[in-house]
Motif scaffolding. Structure first.
Motif, PDB file in Angstrom:
ATOM      1  N   ILE A 125      13.736 -34.138  18.545  1.00 49.75           N
ATOM      2  CA  ILE A 125      14.302 -34.584  17.271  1.00 49.75           C
ATOM      3  C   ILE A 125      15.825 -34.717  17.348  1.00 49.75           C
ATOM      4  O   ILE A 125      16.496 -34.835  16.329  1.00 49.75           O
ATOM      5  CB  ILE A 125      13.906 -33.643  16.113  1.00 49.75           C
ATOM      6  N   ASN A 126      16.370 -34.700  18.570  1.00 52.66           N
ATOM      7  CA  ASN A 126      17.817 -34.860  18.794  1.00 52.66           C
ATOM      8  C   ASN A 126      18.647 -33.801  18.082  1.00 52.66           C
ATOM      9  O   ASN A 126      19.748 -34.087  17.594  1.00 52.66           O
ATOM     10  CB  ASN A 126      18.287 -36.259  18.369  1.00 52.66           C
ATOM     11  N   LEU A 127      18.134 -32.587  18.032  1.00 53.85           N
ATOM     12  CA  LEU A 127      18.869 -31.498  17.400  1.00 53.85           C
ATOM     13  C   LEU A 127      19.885 -30.929  18.386  1.00 53.85           C
ATOM     14  O   LEU A 127      19.530 -30.602  19.518  1.00 53.85           O
ATOM     15  CB  LEU A 127      17.908 -30.395  16.965  1.00 53.85           C
ATOM     16  N   PRO A 128      21.149 -30.795  17.999  1.00 53.38           N
ATOM     17  CA  PRO A 128      22.132 -30.172  18.881  1.00 53.38           C
ATOM     18  C   PRO A 128      21.735 -28.749  19.264  1.00 53.38           C
ATOM     19  O   PRO A 128      21.218 -27.996  18.430  1.00 53.38           O
ATOM     20  CB  PRO A 128      23.411 -30.184  18.039  1.00 53.38           C
ATOM     21  N   ILE A 129      21.977 -28.400  20.533  1.00 55.92           N
ATOM     22  CA  ILE A 129      21.595 -27.102  21.077  1.00 55.92           C
ATOM     23  C   ILE A 129      22.798 -26.473  21.773  1.00 55.92           C
ATOM     24  O   ILE A 129      23.518 -27.147  22.513  1.00 55.92           O
ATOM     25  CB  ILE A 129      20.457 -27.229  22.115  1.00 55.92           C
ATOM     26  N   VAL A 130      22.988 -25.180  21.558  1.00 55.36           N
ATOM     27  CA  VAL A 130      23.938 -24.395  22.343  1.00 55.36           C
ATOM     28  C   VAL A 130      23.128 -23.361  23.107  1.00 55.36           C
ATOM     29  O   VAL A 130      22.334 -22.624  22.515  1.00 55.36           O
ATOM     30  CB  VAL A 130      24.993 -23.703  21.457  1.00 55.36           C
ATOM     31  N   LEU A 131      23.312 -23.310  24.422  1.00 55.54           N
ATOM     32  CA  LEU A 131      22.564 -22.381  25.266  1.00 55.54           C
ATOM     33  C   LEU A 131      23.511 -21.357  25.854  1.00 55.54           C
ATOM     34  O   LEU A 131      24.525 -21.706  26.472  1.00 55.54           O
ATOM     35  CB  LEU A 131      21.845 -23.135  26.384  1.00 55.54           C
ATOM     36  N   ILE A 153      25.118 -27.984  24.787  1.00 51.89           N
ATOM     37  CA  ILE A 153      26.323 -27.341  25.296  1.00 51.89           C
ATOM     38  C   ILE A 153      25.904 -26.038  25.958  1.00 51.89           C
ATOM     39  O   ILE A 153      25.224 -25.212  25.344  1.00 51.89           O
ATOM     40  CB  ILE A 153      27.337 -27.057  24.171  1.00 51.89           C
ATOM     41  N   LEU A 154      26.316 -25.847  27.205  1.00 52.23           N
ATOM     42  CA  LEU A 154      26.016 -24.637  27.957  1.00 52.23           C
ATOM     43  C   LEU A 154      27.279 -23.793  28.060  1.00 52.23           C
ATOM     44  O   LEU A 154      28.368 -24.335  28.309  1.00 52.23           O
ATOM     45  CB  LEU A 154      25.526 -24.978  29.372  1.00 52.23           C
ATOM     46  N   THR A 155      27.151 -22.466  27.889  1.00 51.97           N
ATOM     47  CA  THR A 155      28.330 -21.594  27.834  1.00 51.97           C
ATOM     48  C   THR A 155      28.249 -20.471  28.872  1.00 51.97           C
ATOM     49  O   THR A 155      28.209 -19.288  28.524  1.00 51.97           O
ATOM     50  CB  THR A 155      28.488 -20.988  26.427  1.00 51.97           C
ATOM     51  N   PRO A 156      28.252 -20.783  30.162  1.00 51.31           N
ATOM     52  CA  PRO A 156      28.080 -19.740  31.177  1.00 51.31           C
ATOM     53  C   PRO A 156      29.347 -18.938  31.458  1.00 51.31           C
ATOM     54  O   PRO A 156      30.460 -19.468  31.425  1.00 51.31           O
ATOM     55  CB  PRO A 156      27.693 -20.547  32.423  1.00 51.31           C
ATOM     56  N   ASN A 157      29.154 -17.644  31.753  1.00 46.16           N
ATOM     57  CA  ASN A 157      30.222 -16.865  32.367  1.00 46.16           C
ATOM     58  C   ASN A 157      30.166 -17.123  33.873  1.00 46.16           C
ATOM     59  O   ASN A 157      29.382 -17.973  34.345  1.00 46.16           O
ATOM     60  CB  ASN A 157      30.095 -15.381  32.024  1.00 46.16           C
ATOM     61  N   PHE A 158      30.947 -16.391  34.658  1.00 46.15           N
ATOM     62  CA  PHE A 158      31.018 -16.700  36.091  1.00 46.15           C
ATOM     63  C   PHE A 158      29.659 -16.541  36.774  1.00 46.15           C
ATOM     64  O   PHE A 158      29.235 -17.407  37.544  1.00 46.15           O
ATOM     65  CB  PHE A 158      32.054 -15.811  36.782  1.00 46.15           C
TER      66      PHE A 158
END
Length: 310
Positions: A125-131, A153-158
């Protein structure tokens, strides 16, 4: 990089009396586990403090997680999920502007299966996702669930980024010991946006790179990543709403797109807010600074970064 904040300012919803509840953002967080109850709370309450109207928390009943979250704040709408059943979450997706998946999720197979199904449904459904958090480990094991989805949008640490790099290298047939650059990973995954957290936050979609090196704090208390996930989700939702309600202003929108995609603009604004809030919290509390101290600084710091945003 203050000009990037200027690009974000028009996307902040104006607070006018004609608005209805939900028009300034309906956000959801999927996460939490019997070990990690605080993480989805930090993401959700940060979203509300930044200015979203509604925040849902989808969290398991196992270990009393949902019950504990219900007692932390009456502001959050907590949905107890039985047996990691995705059918209890997916019907809600159509009513959301963004879903944040991962804070406190844990690594059980049941939680990962549920998250995979929710990601697939959100994509449909083209919903924005933050992982964030353990959802990034899930992605590293199955890149296809997110590959090519530019509303992610992916938000990884090291450590999380190294796992992603290793998985992308395996996909590429690269047997070297080299760590890929974030822009290489983003490009190989179909130009999704990556926010690599660290001393400097590096934000890229594979084509462009923005560094957020504003002063933060040296205290590394847990929970800062959860605040950032909530901030990115909220600001990404606002940018999507801005596009939706300003489609008659296509020239301005196109001009912004040519500079940076809104996923990167939103992420930079969120990173800037977290760093500013943590700096102010540390100035007051020094070594004793905890995550809640940072959240308490969000209202004032938001107004300092985005003056006259009403």
């Amino acid at each position: 990089m203050s000009h990037i904040l200027d690009l974000f300012k028009p996307m902040i919803p104006s607070l006018i009396n004609s608005l209805h509840k939900g028009q300034a953002g309906r956000v959801a967080v999927m996460g939490g586990s019997k070990e990690y109850t605080g993480a989805p709370y930090f993401s959700g309450i940060s979203s509300l403090r930044i200015g979203s109207d509604i925040c849902h928390i989808f969290t398991p009943t196992e270990g009393g997680t949902a019950t504990a979250l219900k007692t932390l704040s009456p502001e959050l709408i907590v949905h107890p999920i039985e047996k990691n059943d995705p059918s209890e979450i997916i019907p809600w997706l159509l009513s959301l502007h963004v879903i944040i998946i991962g804070p406190g999720l844990g690594r059980s197979q049941g939680a990962w299966n549920c998250a995979s199904e929710v990601i697939k449904a959100a994509r449909n459904i083209n919903l924005p996702i933050v992982l964030d958090g353990d959802a990034l480990r899930l992605v590293a094991e199955n890149l296809e669930i997110i590959k090519g989805y530019d509303r992610a949008i992916l938000t990884p640490n090291f450590v999380e980024f190294k796992n992603l790099s290793d998985s992308v290298k395996k996909m590429m047939g690269d047997t070297s010991n080299n760590l890929l650059k974030p822009e290489q990973v983003a490009s190989q995954l179909g130009n999704i946006t990556i926010v690599q957290k660290g001393k400097e936050d590096l934000i890229t979609d594979g084509n462009q790179v923005i560094l957020c090196d504003n002063e933060g704090m040296p205290r590394r208390c847990g929970g800062q990543g959860d605040i950032l996930a909530g901030a990115i989700g909220t600001m990404f939702a606002w940018s999507q709403l801005y596009y939706k309600y300003n489609n008659n202003n296509s020239d301005k929108i196109q001009e912004n797109e040519q500079q940076y995609p809104i996923s990167m603009i939103s992420s930079f604004a969120a990173c800037s807010l977290l760093r500013h809030s943590s700096k102010k919290a540390f100035e007051k509390n020094r070594r004793s600074t905890i995550t809640q101290d940072i959240i308490n600084e969000i209202p004032k710091c938001f107004e300092e970064l985005f003056p006259e945003s009403l």
